[in-house]
Design a protein around this motif. Structure first.
Motif, short mmCIF file in Angstrom:
data_model
loop_
_atom_site.label_atom_id
_atom_site.label_comp_id
_atom_site.label_asym_id
_atom_site.label_seq_id
_atom_site.Cartn_x
_atom_site.Cartn_y
_atom_site.Cartn_z
N LYS A 125 -1.19 -3.40 3.00
CA LYS A 125 -0.89 -3.70 4.41
C LYS A 125 0.56 -3.34 4.74
N ARG A 126 1.49 -3.72 3.88
CA ARG A 126 2.90 -3.42 4.15
C ARG A 126 3.19 -1.93 4.10
N ILE A 127 2.57 -1.23 3.17
CA ILE A 127 2.78 0.23 3.08
C ILE A 127 2.26 0.90 4.34
N GLU A 128 1.07 0.48 4.80
CA GLU A 128 0.50 1.06 6.03
C GLU A 128 1.39 0.78 7.24
N GLU A 129 1.98 -0.41 7.30
CA GLU A 129 2.82 -0.78 8.44
C GLU A 129 4.19 -0.11 8.41
N GLU A 130 4.76 0.07 7.23
CA GLU A 130 6.17 0.45 7.14
C GLU A 130 6.43 1.89 6.70
N VAL A 131 5.47 2.52 6.08
CA VAL A 131 5.74 3.88 5.57
C VAL A 131 5.02 4.90 6.42
#
Length: 131
Positions: A125-131
């Motif tokens: 989830k964080r990778i999809e949101e931030e990268v």
């Protein structure tokens, strides 16, 4: 249009960002896992429960890992179970041992198995949101 060198720099920046996200999420989830492990740990004196902790997240090549557990010498016996000598008198409990094997509580294993899927989802989830 980006030059080849600029594309490489952008890719390296993205890799570093992903690595940082993985480390941060593993740290957060390891802390949650320690809490779950503590809740599952049997208590006599509370020392084993209080001793549960995790190491820093380690990266080796493309692999990340974090160790969760206790440094107390008897923690492995509580986790995995242990043999004992039937008939032996134990002054601490003022009884003779009657069972040849005591089953482990598996508080670490069970907590890790519960936390792993959540950790993977948190990282994705964080990778999809931030990268």
């Amino acid at each position: 249009m980006l030059s080849f060198e600029e594309m490489i720099k952008e890719a390296q920046k993205a890799i570093e960002q992903v690595n940082n996200i993985i480390v941060e999420e593993m740290e957060t989830n390891a802390t949650e896992c320690v809490g779950e492990t503590q809740a599952r740990t049997p208590v006599k004196t509370g020392n084993l429960r209080r001793s549960m902790t995790h190491d820093e997240v380690q990266k080796n090549g493309d692999t990340f890992k974090v160790n969760i557990g206790s440094a107390l010498e008897y923690s492995e016996a509580v986790e995995d179970g242990h043999k004992q000598k039937v008939g032996q008198y134990v002054p601490a409990i003022k009884k003779r041992l009657v069972k040849p094997f005591i089953q482990g509580k598996h508080m670490i294993r069970d907590s890790v198995q519960l936390q792993q899927p959540k950790m993977i989802e948190d990282i994705k989830k964080r990778i999809e949101e931030e990268v």
